[in-house]
Scaffold this motif. Sequence first.
Motif, PDB file in Angstrom:
ATOM      1  N   ARG A  32       1.550  -1.199  -1.427  1.00 18.84           N
ATOM      2  CA  ARG A  32       0.169  -1.194  -0.990  1.00 18.84           C
ATOM      3  C   ARG A  32      -0.042  -2.396  -0.074  1.00 18.84           C
ATOM      4  NH1 ARG A  32      -2.145  -2.566  -7.055  1.00 18.84           N
ATOM      5  NH2 ARG A  32      -1.481  -4.720  -7.143  1.00 18.84           N
ATOM      6  N   SER A  58      -1.583  -7.042  -1.749  1.00 26.42           N
ATOM      7  CA  SER A  58      -0.455  -6.364  -1.116  1.00 26.42           C
ATOM      8  C   SER A  58       0.840  -6.578  -1.893  1.00 26.42           C
ATOM      9  CB  SER A  58      -0.273  -6.859   0.322  1.00 26.42           C
ATOM     10  OG  SER A  58      -1.451  -6.673   1.073  1.00 26.42           O
ATOM     11  N   ARG A 361      -5.502   7.814  -0.280  1.00 28.08           N
ATOM     12  CA  ARG A 361      -4.713   6.592  -0.323  1.00 28.08           C
ATOM     13  C   ARG A 361      -5.293   5.441   0.506  1.00 28.08           C
ATOM     14  NH1 ARG A 361       0.500   6.947  -2.229  1.00 28.08           N
ATOM     15  NH2 ARG A 361       1.206   9.014  -2.859  1.00 28.08           N
ATOM     16  N   ARG A 392      -7.652  -1.040   2.869  1.00 27.34           N
ATOM     17  CA  ARG A 392      -6.407  -1.034   2.095  1.00 27.34           C
ATOM     18  C   ARG A 392      -5.754   0.335   2.161  1.00 27.34           C
ATOM     19  NH1 ARG A 392      -8.621  -1.787  -4.043  1.00 27.34           N
ATOM     20  NH2 ARG A 392      -8.646  -3.920  -3.234  1.00 27.34           N
ATOM     21  N   HIS A 393      -4.449   0.348   2.009  1.00 26.02           N
ATOM     22  CA  HIS A 393      -3.682   1.603   2.026  1.00 26.02           C
ATOM     23  C   HIS A 393      -2.602   1.537   0.961  1.00 26.02           C
ATOM     24  CE1 HIS A 393      -1.573   5.150   3.439  1.00 26.02           C
ATOM     25  NE2 HIS A 393      -0.462   4.434   3.477  1.00 26.02           N
ATOM     26  N   LEU A 394      -2.420   2.630   0.233  1.00 24.53           N
ATOM     27  CA  LEU A 394      -1.372   2.763  -0.773  1.00 24.53           C
ATOM     28  C   LEU A 394      -0.277   3.666  -0.239  1.00 24.53           C
ATOM     29  CD1 LEU A 394      -3.625   3.449  -3.905  1.00 24.53           C
ATOM     30  CD2 LEU A 394      -2.993   1.238  -2.909  1.00 24.53           C
TER      31      LEU A 394
END
Length: 395
Positions: A32, A58, A361, A392-394
């Motif tokens: 992430r 992160s 995500r 944010r990104h997963l």
Amino acid sequence: MNNKLISIVVTGLLASSIIKSAFGTNVSIVGRIQAEYSGINIEGFSTQTTVNDPTFFSSWGIRAFEDLGGGFRVVTMIDFGFNTNGGPVGNREMFVGISKDSFGTLKFGRTHSPFADFAGGWTIDPFVYTTLQATGSGGTMIASANGLGSGSYSAVNSVVRFTSANFNGFSFAVLLMPGDASKLEAHLGNVLGGEGNNIGNTGGENGEWDIQVAAKYAMEIQDHKLEVFGGYSRDNVSSAQKRITAVNLKTEEVGRIGGVWSYKNFQLQGQYDYISNAIGAATCSDAAALGAIGEVTTRQCNTAMNPGGNGDIWYAGGQYRWGNTTLIAQGGMTHANNTDSLESRKAKSFTIGALYQLSRRTNLFGGYQQVNVIDKNSPVDHDRSTWTVGMRHLF
């Protein structure tokens, strides 16, 4: 040279994943990443704005499991946190264990505590891992990384943890830390010993068998969902802590109760912690404050009890989901009682903001937080206001 080495390591990990999968082990690389544009204003100091990941959200890691038959499987996790400004990598969870869906999961190694990821804690804070989170400088949740810490990104060294399956709505978790676990950091002005005004003897070292237990019960009636939880944390005073003459330190105990109620798109959540003889989980560590180590006057840790003292922390919040947007309002208060050497202090906070889901995500977030401090130990209370917008990104 470093870039070449990193490339070789990553390539080797990917190759080994393919090979091990051929032998029946399922391996996946997970991660992430997040960045925030935030501004923090502390009374008496100029506003500081950054584009960064100050809460250390992160991370990247390797997750693997192997079926053993009979419903049992081996589970493993290696997780590394990093800062989007190129800061140092830090360890997260690192464990090996065995699980069965009808029984639960037993882990050995470094894991999160039940107070963090099971009963309340960051499971009920929609702003966890942002500068608006309730822990630490947010002033409404225990946040330390030391001892049996409940900080967002913290984990506990040298533990055995069992998390049960769900039995008709009831589940529980138990964590045990042997007495020789490594000591971890606490930012307490050398009250608990250590070097550089930073490292303290606040882990399990020479304090036999620290323990944390938690349980919860969930039920659903028509469109109403209710979950109640409670827990107990015991961080035994170590032999190193007993030698400290400045404070008469005793075994720390924390009791927690809380719950979550939701109806369609609306949700209320809250919890209450009572802390007795704070030495680890409720004292101020690096996980509990934003800012550089050593900047004592500007690094607030509003959830902290006075070392060796008692106190309580409560948190309450509400959410309303409107399409892809979740509107959020939350707040609470910390009350650290006075001790023989330190006066009492309070911190009250409120937070408003929103999350917007771009996809399953990826999301955007933003909001504002105000923390008001009443500290009889300081001529200036150093109230704090924070705003942020982030993404944010997963993966």
